[in-house]
Design a protein around this motif. Structure first.
Motif, PDB file in Angstrom:
ATOM      1  N   LEU A   1      22.299 -35.372   7.061  1.00 35.87           N
ATOM      2  CA  LEU A   1      23.746 -35.252   7.228  1.00 35.87           C
ATOM      3  C   LEU A   1      24.115 -35.160   8.699  1.00 35.87           C
ATOM      4  O   LEU A   1      25.109 -35.758   9.145  1.00 35.87           O
ATOM      5  CB  LEU A   1      24.246 -34.024   6.469  1.00 35.87           C
ATOM      6  N   HIS A   2      23.328 -34.436   9.479  1.00 37.18           N
ATOM      7  CA  HIS A   2      23.565 -34.360  10.925  1.00 37.18           C
ATOM      8  C   HIS A   2      23.438 -35.757  11.554  1.00 37.18           C
ATOM      9  O   HIS A   2      24.258 -36.127  12.416  1.00 37.18           O
ATOM     10  CB  HIS A   2      22.573 -33.401  11.570  1.00 37.18           C
ATOM     11  N   GLU A   3      22.445 -36.501  11.142  1.00 41.58           N
ATOM     12  CA  GLU A   3      22.268 -37.849  11.688  1.00 41.58           C
ATOM     13  C   GLU A   3      23.430 -38.759  11.286  1.00 41.58           C
ATOM     14  O   GLU A   3      23.868 -39.613  12.077  1.00 41.58           O
ATOM     15  CB  GLU A   3      20.942 -38.433  11.204  1.00 41.58           C
ATOM     16  N   PHE A   4      23.946 -38.589  10.067  1.00 42.75           N
ATOM     17  CA  PHE A   4      25.093 -39.380   9.637  1.00 42.75           C
ATOM     18  C   PHE A   4      26.327 -39.067  10.482  1.00 42.75           C
ATOM     19  O   PHE A   4      27.060 -39.983  10.891  1.00 42.75           O
ATOM     20  CB  PHE A   4      25.381 -39.097   8.165  1.00 42.75           C
ATOM     21  N   VAL A   5      26.542 -37.785  10.741  1.00 39.58           N
ATOM     22  CA  VAL A   5      27.694 -37.393  11.570  1.00 39.58           C
ATOM     23  C   VAL A   5      27.532 -37.947  12.984  1.00 39.58           C
ATOM     24  O   VAL A   5      28.506 -38.412  13.600  1.00 39.58           O
ATOM     25  CB  VAL A   5      27.848 -35.868  11.580  1.00 39.58           C
ATOM     26  N   GLU A   6      26.318 -37.904  13.526  1.00 37.40           N
ATOM     27  CA  GLU A   6      26.092 -38.437  14.868  1.00 37.40           C
ATOM     28  C   GLU A   6      26.379 -39.940  14.918  1.00 37.40           C
ATOM     29  O   GLU A   6      27.020 -40.437  15.856  1.00 37.40           O
ATOM     30  CB  GLU A   6      24.640 -38.171  15.290  1.00 37.40           C
ATOM     31  N   SER A   7      25.918 -40.671  13.910  1.00 37.09           N
ATOM     32  CA  SER A   7      26.166 -42.118  13.897  1.00 37.09           C
ATOM     33  C   SER A   7      27.648 -42.416  13.727  1.00 37.09           C
ATOM     34  O   SER A   7      28.183 -43.350  14.353  1.00 37.09           O
ATOM     35  CB  SER A   7      25.372 -42.777  12.769  1.00 37.09           C
ATOM     36  N   GLN A   8      28.336 -41.614  12.913  1.00 35.98           N
ATOM     37  CA  GLN A   8      29.776 -41.820  12.730  1.00 35.98           C
ATOM     38  C   GLN A   8      30.535 -41.481  14.013  1.00 35.98           C
ATOM     39  O   GLN A   8      31.486 -42.180  14.383  1.00 35.98           O
ATOM     40  CB  GLN A   8      30.277 -40.960  11.570  1.00 35.98           C
ATOM     41  N   THR A   9      30.115 -40.433  14.702  1.00 31.19           N
ATOM     42  CA  THR A   9      30.750 -40.071  15.969  1.00 31.19           C
ATOM     43  C   THR A   9      30.558 -41.178  17.000  1.00 31.19           C
ATOM     44  O   THR A   9      31.492 -41.547  17.726  1.00 31.19           O
ATOM     45  CB  THR A   9      30.160 -38.755  16.488  1.00 31.19           C
ATOM     46  N   THR A  10      29.350 -41.712  17.072  1.00 28.73           N
ATOM     47  CA  THR A  10      29.086 -42.804  18.006  1.00 28.73           C
ATOM     48  C   THR A  10      29.938 -44.027  17.686  1.00 28.73           C
ATOM     49  O   THR A  10      30.489 -44.675  18.593  1.00 28.73           O
ATOM     50  CB  THR A  10      27.600 -43.176  17.955  1.00 28.73           C
TER      51      THR A  10
ATOM     52  N   ILE B   1      26.933 -49.118   9.909  1.00 29.64           N
ATOM     53  CA  ILE B   1      26.521 -49.276   8.515  1.00 29.64           C
ATOM     54  C   ILE B   1      24.999 -49.293   8.407  1.00 29.64           C
ATOM     55  O   ILE B   1      24.411 -48.647   7.519  1.00 29.64           O
ATOM     56  CB  ILE B   1      27.127 -50.564   7.939  1.00 29.64           C
ATOM     57  N   HIS B   2      24.353 -49.994   9.314  1.00 27.58           N
ATOM     58  CA  HIS B   2      22.884 -50.074   9.280  1.00 27.58           C
ATOM     59  C   HIS B   2      22.262 -48.692   9.524  1.00 27.58           C
ATOM     60  O   HIS B   2      21.352 -48.274   8.784  1.00 27.58           O
ATOM     61  CB  HIS B   2      22.408 -51.072  10.339  1.00 27.58           C
ATOM     62  N   THR B   3      22.769 -47.986  10.525  1.00 23.38           N
ATOM     63  CA  THR B   3      22.206 -46.665  10.841  1.00 23.38           C
ATOM     64  C   THR B   3      22.452 -45.680   9.712  1.00 23.38           C
ATOM     65  O   THR B   3      21.546 -44.914   9.327  1.00 23.38           O
ATOM     66  CB  THR B   3      22.826 -46.138  12.147  1.00 23.38           C
ATOM     67  N   ALA B   4      23.665 -45.670   9.170  1.00 25.89           N
ATOM     68  CA  ALA B   4      23.981 -44.737   8.089  1.00 25.89           C
ATOM     69  C   ALA B   4      23.165 -45.038   6.838  1.00 25.89           C
ATOM     70  O   ALA B   4      22.749 -44.113   6.119  1.00 25.89           O
ATOM     71  CB  ALA B   4      25.474 -44.795   7.775  1.00 25.89           C
ATOM     72  N   SER B   5      22.923 -46.303   6.556  1.00 25.61           N
ATOM     73  CA  SER B   5      22.126 -46.658   5.379  1.00 25.61           C
ATOM     74  C   SER B   5      20.692 -46.155   5.496  1.00 25.61           C
ATOM     75  O   SER B   5      20.115 -45.653   4.521  1.00 25.61           O
ATOM     76  CB  SER B   5      22.142 -48.183   5.181  1.00 25.61           C
ATOM     77  N   ILE B   6      20.133 -46.273   6.687  1.00 25.19           N
ATOM     78  CA  ILE B   6      18.738 -45.852   6.865  1.00 25.19           C
ATOM     79  C   ILE B   6      18.612 -44.338   6.932  1.00 25.19           C
ATOM     80  O   ILE B   6      17.750 -43.745   6.271  1.00 25.19           O
ATOM     81  CB  ILE B   6      18.154 -46.500   8.139  1.00 25.19           C
ATOM     82  N   ASN B   7      19.480 -43.700   7.704  1.00 21.25           N
ATOM     83  CA  ASN B   7      19.336 -42.264   7.963  1.00 21.25           C
ATOM     84  C   ASN B   7      19.968 -41.373   6.907  1.00 21.25           C
ATOM     85  O   ASN B   7      19.636 -40.185   6.842  1.00 21.25           O
ATOM     86  CB  ASN B   7      19.946 -41.924   9.323  1.00 21.25           C
ATOM     87  N   PHE B   8      20.869 -41.917   6.091  1.00 23.25           N
ATOM     88  CA  PHE B   8      21.566 -41.048   5.136  1.00 23.25           C
ATOM     89  C   PHE B   8      21.423 -41.533   3.696  1.00 23.25           C
ATOM     90  O   PHE B   8      21.006 -40.777   2.817  1.00 23.25           O
ATOM     91  CB  PHE B   8      23.039 -40.954   5.522  1.00 23.25           C
ATOM     92  N   LEU B   9      21.747 -42.793   3.431  1.00 25.03           N
ATOM     93  CA  LEU B   9      21.711 -43.272   2.051  1.00 25.03           C
ATOM     94  C   LEU B   9      20.294 -43.370   1.512  1.00 25.03           C
ATOM     95  O   LEU B   9      20.038 -43.003   0.358  1.00 25.03           O
ATOM     96  CB  LEU B   9      22.393 -44.643   1.965  1.00 25.03           C
ATOM     97  N   THR B  10      19.375 -43.857   2.329  1.00 25.80           N
ATOM     98  CA  THR B  10      17.998 -44.017   1.856  1.00 25.80           C
ATOM     99  C   THR B  10      17.355 -42.698   1.434  1.00 25.80           C
ATOM    100  O   THR B  10      16.736 -42.624   0.358  1.00 25.80           O
ATOM    101  CB  THR B  10      17.147 -44.711   2.935  1.00 25.80           C
ATOM    102  N   PRO B  11      17.462 -41.597   2.209  1.00 24.63           N
ATOM    103  CA  PRO B  11      16.900 -40.322   1.728  1.00 24.63           C
ATOM    104  C   PRO B  11      17.539 -39.837   0.438  1.00 24.63           C
ATOM    105  O   PRO B  11      16.844 -39.270  -0.421  1.00 24.63           O
ATOM    106  CB  PRO B  11      17.180 -39.364   2.893  1.00 24.63           C
ATOM    107  N   LEU B  12      18.834 -40.037   0.267  1.00 28.60           N
ATOM    108  CA  LEU B  12      19.477 -39.608  -0.978  1.00 28.60           C
ATOM    109  C   LEU B  12      18.956 -40.419  -2.161  1.00 28.60           C
ATOM    110  O   LEU B  12      18.680 -39.867  -3.235  1.00 28.60           O
ATOM    111  CB  LEU B  12      21.000 -39.769  -0.863  1.00 28.60           C
ATOM    112  N   ARG B  13      18.817 -41.737  -1.973  1.00 26.54           N
ATOM    113  CA  ARG B  13      18.265 -42.565  -3.053  1.00 26.54           C
ATOM    114  C   ARG B  13      16.818 -42.180  -3.367  1.00 26.54           C
ATOM    115  O   ARG B  13      16.414 -42.156  -4.537  1.00 26.54           O
ATOM    116  CB  ARG B  13      18.321 -44.044  -2.666  1.00 26.54           C
TER     117      ARG B  13
END
Length: 433
Positions: A257-266, A133-145
């Motif tokens: 999006l690539h970073e989000f997929v990587e964090s989800q895969t991990t 959740i922390h990684t996805a928030s920083i790498n994916f949600l923050t740029p979209l916001r």
């Protein structure tokens, strides 16, 4: 507060005039300056990017935090520019309850020991979820916001200015058109021959004066039109540059999006590893009820949809290509024969003294010999880490030799690779003909 009444009245008049003009354009009663097709495409792409970014952002927030109350709380903390307090994940809370239950029910009982083991696994799952959740928030949600609250607000502001410049330009065009029509009418009236029998040709003089006035009005309208056209062109260029920057936004979102997929895969890989370890631990623990037999080795974790059903356990050995619950097998089936028939065709080695099914006694590998009827080749489908010295570690896509022994659990075979041998799970293999 000091109000400038003249400015307020002027702004109100401009707003009312633009509202009337905009309404007339909607009903087709006024001319409108149209933008070029490329500019319209840029506007449409920007609107589409904004709408889909909002939807993706909202749904990702739901994925990371399904609790709507928690999302509202995080939103308020963010707007107040305060740090969001740390929140216990569901997995960690479950681990806490299981640990407390084991402490109260008896940590030395089979049930208590199992509760402790599961609690440790759930705690690790909760920690992995927190990191995800922390990684996805920083790498994916923050740029979209940042795009919605920064770049898009700037684009919207410039688009509103462009809309006002276009309305001003159309108003100047309409004013010039009316001035030219009035000038032409005054000129036509001035060309008529005056009645010189009158002592004072008043009509002729007034007509000439009106023509001169309308001529000045036309010059003034043309000057205003040139200024409005210049401002419109300048604002259109600024807006165009911002809209073309949407391509850079797409590139940035693609990287995120690539970073989000990587964090989800991990995250899911960690969950798989933790649950596989837990399953192995539980598979080696006997049930605590009196007179119960040692549990058979559980099936190793498989991808979703490829796990054998409970009914398959009662039907005998399970081989790749006959997984239950999928419309298409993960790998081509060996033949159209049933699993029972396939088990019957597996070479069986000679009985080994003292050999017991897995979980009842340790397998003595030095006494195991290949069957006289022959062996079969098998391809490994997934990596497998040996739980103890009686098992053989596997790597995906490698070929090994397999055979069965009398009294073995049907979910396991003996595998050989070079001078190494050990038990291997059937569900990790594809038997070759």
């Amino acid at each position: 507060m000091d109000f400038n009444m003249k400015k307020l009245a002027s702004d109100a008049g401009i707003f009312f005039t633009r509202a009337v003009q905009f309404t007339e354009e909607k009903f087709g009663q006024a001319e409108r300056t149209e933008l070029d097709a490329h500019f319209e495409n840029l506007l449409a792409r920007a609107d589409s990017t904004k709408n889909w970014t909002e939807k993706i952002l909202r749904q990702t927030e739901v994925l990371l935090q399904p609790n709507p109350s928690a999302r509202v709380e995080e939103f308020l903390y963010e707007k107040l520019d305060r740090k969001v307090p740390s929140r216990v994940t569901n997995g960690e809370l479950l681990a806490q309850y299981m640990a407390e239950a084991a402490s109260e029910l008896g940590p030395t009982t089979p049930y208590g020991k199992t509760l402790i083991k599961v609690a440790e696994a759930e705690k690790r799952l909760g920690a992995a979820e927190r990191d995800f959740i922390h990684t996805a928030s920083i790498n994916f949600l923050t740029p979209l916001r940042n795009f919605l609250e920064g770049d898009w607000k700037t684009i919207s502001k410039e688009r509103r200015l462009l809309q006002n410049r276009r309305l001003d330009l159309d108003a100047c065009k309409a004013r010039l058109k009316k001035a030219k029509a009035a000038e032409a009418k005054a000129t036509c009236e001035g060309d008529t021959v005056p009645d010189f029998q009158e002592t004072r040709p008043r009509n002729y003089i007034l007509s000439a004066s009106a023509s001169a006035l309308w001529n000045d009005e036309v010059d003034k309208a043309e000057q205003e039109l040139r200024v409005a056209q210049t401002e419109f062109d300048r604002q259109a260029e600024v807006t165009r540059l911002l809209l073309e920057g949407i391509s850079s936004t797409h590139v940035n979102h693609l990287r995120c999006l690539h970073e989000f997929v990587e964090s989800q895969t991990t995250y899911y890989a960690q969950c798989y590893r933790h649950m596989l370890d837990l399953q192995k631990q539980l598979g080696r623990c006997p049930l605590g009820s009196p007179g119960s037999q040692a549990p058979q080795a559980a099936h190793p974790l498989l991808p979703l949809g490829q796990r054998p059903s409970p009914q398959a356990h009662s039907q005998g050995a399970i081989f790749p290509g006959t997984f239950v619950g999928t419309t298409e097998p993960a790998s081509p089936p060996l033949s159209s024969t049933s699993p029972t028939t396939a088990a019957a065709t597996m070479p069986v080695g000679p009985s080994v003294a003292g050999l017991a099914p897995p979980g009842e006694a340790a397998l003595r590998l030095e006494e195991v010999t290949p069957p006289a009827s022959g062996t079969r080749k098998a391809r490994v489908l997934y990596d497998y880490e040996a739980a103890d010295s009686s098992e053989l570690a596997l790597l995906a896509d490698e070929l090994i030799t397999v055979y069965s022994l009398p009294g073995m659990d049907p979910d396991w075979l003996i595998g050989e690779r070079g001078n190494k041998k050990g038990k291997v799970p059937v569900t990790y293999l594809e038997l070759l003909s």
